[in-house]
Design an enzyme around this catalytic site. Structure first.
Site, short mmCIF file in Angstrom:
data_model
loop_
_atom_site.label_atom_id
_atom_site.label_comp_id
_atom_site.label_asym_id
_atom_site.label_seq_id
_atom_site.Cartn_x
_atom_site.Cartn_y
_atom_site.Cartn_z
CG HIS A 43 48.76 8.91 -9.16
ND1 HIS A 43 47.88 8.15 -9.61
CD2 HIS A 43 48.38 9.36 -7.90
CE1 HIS A 43 46.77 7.84 -8.62
NE2 HIS A 43 47.16 8.55 -7.54
CD GLU B 104 40.67 6.15 -3.05
OE1 GLU B 104 41.10 7.02 -3.55
OE2 GLU B 104 41.35 5.15 -2.30
CG ASN C 39 41.92 12.68 -7.55
OD1 ASN C 39 41.49 13.90 -7.54
ND2 ASN C 39 43.12 12.88 -6.78
CG ASP C 40 40.93 6.51 -7.42
OD1 ASP C 40 41.11 6.35 -8.58
OD2 ASP C 40 41.82 6.47 -6.67
NE ARG D 281 43.28 9.22 -10.81
CZ ARG D 281 43.46 9.29 -9.56
NH1 ARG D 281 42.91 8.36 -8.73
NH2 ARG D 281 44.54 10.04 -9.09
CB CYS E 101 42.80 14.03 0.52
SG CYS E 101 42.28 12.37 0.00
C1 PEP Z 1 41.78 10.24 -4.75
O1 PEP Z 1 41.55 9.35 -5.46
O2 PEP Z 1 41.15 11.19 -4.79
C2 PEP Z 1 43.06 10.59 -4.02
C3 PEP Z 1 43.14 11.43 -3.19
O3 PEP Z 1 43.75 9.20 -4.07
P1 PEP Z 1 44.95 9.19 -5.52
O4 PEP Z 1 44.61 10.48 -6.46
O5 PEP Z 1 46.34 9.05 -5.07
O6 PEP Z 1 44.31 8.16 -6.05
MG MG Z 2 42.57 7.31 -5.02
#
Ligand code: PEP
Ligand code: MG
Length: 537
Positions: free
Chosen positions: A187, A428, A451-452, A462, A499
């Site tokens: 993050h 996710e 991402n998750d 990650r 996203c």
């Molecule tokens: C994701 O997991 O892709 C996401 C958009 O949420 P974050 O990156 O905040 O976990």
């Molecule tokens: Mg996420």
């Protein structure tokens, strides 16, 4: 000249002085002083500086987002003028202790007093007392608010940065980030991207002290970091930087244009934001809306829960700024790397697989309800949508919807106006993707968090910089889960977007369009780049 190599988070070039960011683990010490008059003078000076800062913040906030938001700084100033508070500080100074300790004593006494009051408004002032006292203590100790004590903008260098530290930083003071540790999917990296700043992580640098103050060059294209470059290299980098800036300018001509392919296929390109101010960047980048407002950033970098009122103002401000553009607010996704002391979360063996996001919200509904009330109240001021993170089952969604129903009922009964609010979930987890056919019957939209989804599908943490090499975001398993999710969404007549960071990967834009993805939500810095990719197809 020294050269280091790291992982680039954002393509770009920065040249400037290196500033070594020190962790803010300042602890107040109780010290007996021989000269209490001198301590009184130190306190009086610090008090004046704090009031000046608060006056400045009031004016700045008033101009940017209006009186509602600015008022808090006036309240802070009034707290510093309170007779009882000042008497307590002066009492401890009279006893011959240092000013930092005197302020902390007053902070604790009054914060506890406020916290024990019946009235909700007064209880909420406990956080303000802590906040404003910490300001005075920081001034006394010579610590800048965001940890960056520099005159001009600098390259911020650190061993590692947490999301809480990064979120507090003033973008205007920063040219780039360089960290020794960290992964490009963390993050902190996402925050750097949202600030549109070149950043390198995982450089392995250990001798920050020796590098501080020297001229550094961050090359976000190659992942290289040069310290005191030879004049020839410096000139070349200045030249390349100018070219990069010119390329960005060239993208500007796509502002106001549609995200449409040569054969007429249209897709929404939205922006991800973490802070209220980021909405300005989204508008500047001509994003079609906000596809992910990471609301948990409102909870980071502070000592207590944001109140319903504070949150209401934040959401309302973003919704008003965005006008008739959609704003998808994700409910609290705290836990894993996003740590907040006042949540008192236990240490966990596997925090990414642990107590986080919607799991906390369903387990501690009072936190969830406060946030939902704030969002629904703000929904009267724009086009709000809400989505829920880390969903793994239909049962969770039904429980969420029941809480939402109750919140809306209470607000209606209280006469609060509300807008039409779409309810969606983040897909996710592999579980959510695999049962997306069932989940699609329950909600208005899906937003795929790659991402998750990547970390859970590939079993790749990650946060772990050592695993980046095997973190193949184009892995067929991930692409198949995305395809399946979009297909299941469309079968039920709902929309599906992406996203996660993968949405900005223009090597996949064509694939996403072919899958029928309806929306891509990317950092503001990538909006025009993605638009260009779409228009060139
Ligand atoms: C994701 O997991 O892709 C996401 C958009 O949420 P974050 O990156 O905040 O976990
Ligand atoms: Mg996420």
């Amino acid at each position: 000249m020294e050269k280091y190599t790291g992982k680039s988070v954002l393509k770009g070039i920065a040249i400037g002085r290196i500033y070594w960011y020190r962790k803010q683990d300042y602890q107040v010490e109780k010290v007996e002083t021989a000269d209490s008059e001198a301590e009184k003078k130190r306190f009086a000076d610090a008090l004046e500086t704090a009031k000046e800062q608060l006056g400045g913040l009031y004016e700045e906030t008033l101009a940017r987002v209006g009186e509602d938001h600015a008022m808090i700084f006036d309240i802070h100033k009034m707290l510093l003028e309170d007779g009882d508070y000042l008497d307590t500080v002066n009492g401890v100074l009279e006893e011959g202790f240092n000013a930092e300790y005197a302020v902390e004593t007053a902070e604790n006494r009054f914060a506890e007093l406020f916290a024990s009051m019946e009235d909700e408004y007064m209880r909420a002032r406990a956080a303000d007392i802590r906040d404003v006292s910490k300001r005075v203590i920081r001034i006394l100790a010579g610590i800048p608010e965001d940890g960056i004590l520099a005159d001009g903008p600098v390259i911020v260098a650190a061993d590692d940065l947490t999301p809480s530290e990064t979120v507090k930083m003033d973008k205007n003071k920063i040219l780039a980030f360089v960290t020794a540790k960290g992964s490009s999917n963390s993050h902190t990296a996402i925050l750097a991207r949202s600030m549109n700043l070149p950043a390198l992580v995982s450089t392995g640098i250990v001798n920050w002290e020796a590098l501080e103050g020297k001229v550094g060059v961050v090359d976000g294209f190659s992942g290289e970091f040069f310290v005191e470059p030879e004049p020839e290299l410096l000139n070349e980098m200045i030249h390349r930087k100018n070219r990069w800036v010119a390329d960005l300018k060239a993208l500007e001509q796509l502002r106001g244009k549609d995200n449409v392919t040569g054969d007429g296929r249209r897709i929404d390109v939205f922006a991800n934001i973490g802070k209220v101010e980021d909405a300005d960047g989204a508008l500047e980048a001509d994003a079609g809306g906000i596809g992910l407002f990471r609301s948990e950033f409102l909870y980071l970098g502070r000592d207590s829960f944001p109140t319903e009122e504070e949150q209401f103002i934040s959401y309302k401000t973003v919704l008003e700024k965005m006008g008739d553009k959609k704003v998808v607010i994700r409910t609290l996704d705290i836990g894993a790397d996003k740590k907040v002391d006042y949540f008192h979360l236990d240490e966990e063996e596997n925090p990414a697989l642990g107590y986080r996001a919607i799991r906390i919200c369903l387990d501690r509904p009072e936190i969830f309800i406060t946030q939902l009330r704030a969002i629904f109240r703000a929904s009267a001021y724009g086009r709000a949508a809400i989505m829920f993170p880390m969903v793994v089952s239909v049962d969770e969604v039904r429980r969420i919807k029941e809480i939402v129903r109750q919140v809306k009922q209470e607000l209606s009964a209280g006469g609060h106006p509300m807008g039409e609010v779409e309810l969606g979930i983040m897909v996710e987890t592999p579980a959510a993707a695999l049962i997306s056919g069932e989940l699609a019957k329950e909600v208005d939209f899906f937003s795929i968090g790659t991402n998750d989804l990547t970390q859970y599908t590939l079993a790749v943490d990650r946060q772990n910089q050592k695993l980046e090499a095997i973190c193949d975001t184009h892995h067929p398993a991930i692409l198949e889960l995305i395809r399946m999710t979009v297909e299941n969404a469309h079968k039920e007549g709902i929309w599906a977007g992406i996203c996660g960071e993968l949405a900005a990967d223009t090597d996949l834009t064509e694939t996403f369009l072919a899958m029928g993805v309806d929306e891509l939500s990317v950092s503001a810095s990538s909006v025009l780049k993605v638009r260009k990719a779409v228009r060139e197809l």
